[in-house]
Design an enzyme around this catalytic site. Structure first.
Site, PDB file in Angstrom:
ATOM      1  NE  ARG A  96      -2.640   1.690  -1.081  1.00  0.00           N
ATOM      2  CZ  ARG A  96      -3.087   1.330  -2.274  1.00  0.00           C
ATOM      3  NH1 ARG A  96      -3.865   0.273  -2.409  1.00  0.00           N
ATOM      4  NH2 ARG A  96      -2.757   2.004  -3.347  1.00  0.00           N
ATOM      5  CE  LYS A 131      -1.795  28.300  -4.933  1.00  0.00           C
ATOM      6  NZ  LYS A 131      -2.783  28.777  -5.911  1.00  0.00           N
ATOM      7  CE  LYS A 163       1.717  35.218  -4.351  1.00  0.00           C
ATOM      8  NZ  LYS A 163       1.162  33.854  -4.225  1.00  0.00           N
ATOM      9  CD  GLU A 195       0.481  38.267  -6.804  1.00  0.00           C
ATOM     10  OE1 GLU A 195       0.403  37.032  -6.782  1.00  0.00           O
ATOM     11  OE2 GLU A 195      -0.052  39.003  -5.958  1.00  0.00           O
ATOM     12  CG  ASP A 217      -2.473  36.713  -9.440  1.00  0.00           C
ATOM     13  OD1 ASP A 217      -2.471  35.492  -9.677  1.00  0.00           O
ATOM     14  OD2 ASP A 217      -3.178  37.232  -8.553  1.00  0.00           O
TER      15      ASP A 217
END
Length: 280
Positions: A96, A131, A163, A195, A217
């Protein structure tokens, strides 16, 4: 610091086996020998081959484990990825965990390859993001590379990415240039990216020295094309946000250098593999 793959395997095995494999202890005689094959149940791009191999070796060094394929290789329905021979109990203990690594990482590689093919532009690099599943980043980013993509920054420590939230937290837009100059003085080799979600920001960023990449973005293809034209020979451009297999070719045609896609690691579909045991 990148996660040690051996530690990830140890964690996964401890999680799955715990104090022992109760089923095998009562249903499989201790000295039973078997052979087994891991088989692809669909077309896919492989990733995690060495990790799956190491899972079985960590359980039982006496197992004979042969990988028939390499990361980045395309397989079709019915292809045998691994062949194993040795203790039946050991094979069942690793089944597994090995398949979990293989199906998840191959899912990432397969999805990445789909985006690379769909973009149909050798001048644009398909990139991942941060992410990722906590703890699995090193393996997931390796899977992106196996699929033909590239890696964005590994973490917060190896690249500067300013950002919108950084600009809000700073509350002094005019101080950005000074901050970048300080970065360049203290970390001259570090890549600096900022960004922008509006063309006005692109104009402003192009006036600041020391910016390597401007991240566009959630802009439309027309806006991206205009931004790229404004910054030709001044900076590189990365498109991000809302990128799908349906629109990636259109985005790639705008002239950007990079397209980053969070879905490569946060939303891949697991590839179907199975392990078949055959008694000797």
């Amino acid at each position: 610091m990148k996660t040690d793959t051996a530690d990830l395997i140890a964690i996964a095995l401890a999680e799955d086996i715990g104090k022992g494999d109760l089923t095998s202890e009562f249903f499989v005689p201790e000295n039973t020998k078997a052979s087994a094959r891991i088989i692809a149940r669909e077309r896919a791009v492989l990733a995690g081959i060495k990790t799956a191999t190491e899972v079985f070796r960590r359980i039982d060094r006496s197992l004979k484990v042969e990988a028939n394929c390499n990361d980045g290789q395309e397989v079709k329905l019915g292809d045998v990825v691994h062949e194993l021979r040795g203790s039946a109990r050991s094979i069942l203990k690793g089944e597994r965990v090995a398949l979990n690594f293989l199906q998840h990482l191959s899912g990432i590689a397969t999805l990445t390859r789909k985006f690379v093919v769909a973009a149909a532009n050798e001048h644009v690099r398909i990139l991942d993001t941060r992410k990722t599943i906590p703890g699995l980043r090193a393996l997931e980013k390796a899977a992106v590379v196996a699929g033909g993509g590239g890696n964005h920054r590994f973490g917060l420590f190896d690249m500067v990415l300013v950002k919108d939230n950084h600009l809000v937290a700073n509350a002094q837009f005019g101080a950005l240039g000074e901050a970048i100059r300080n970065i360049r003085r203290q970390h001259p080799a570090v890549r600096v990216e900022v960004e922008a979600d509006r063309l006005e920001q692109v104009h402003a960023f192009l006036e600041i020295d020391g910016i390597d990449v401007i991240l566009l973005d959630n802009m439309t293809p027309a806006q991206i094309r205009e931004a790229v034209a404004l910054g030709k020979n001044k900076a590189q451009f990365e498109a991000s946000g809302g990128i799908t297999l349906k629109n990636v070719r259109q985005i790639a045609a705008t002239g950007v250098d990079y397209i980053s896609i969070g879905a490569l690691t946060h939303s891949p579909r697991a590839i179907d593999f199975s392990l078949e045991v055959m008694p000797l």
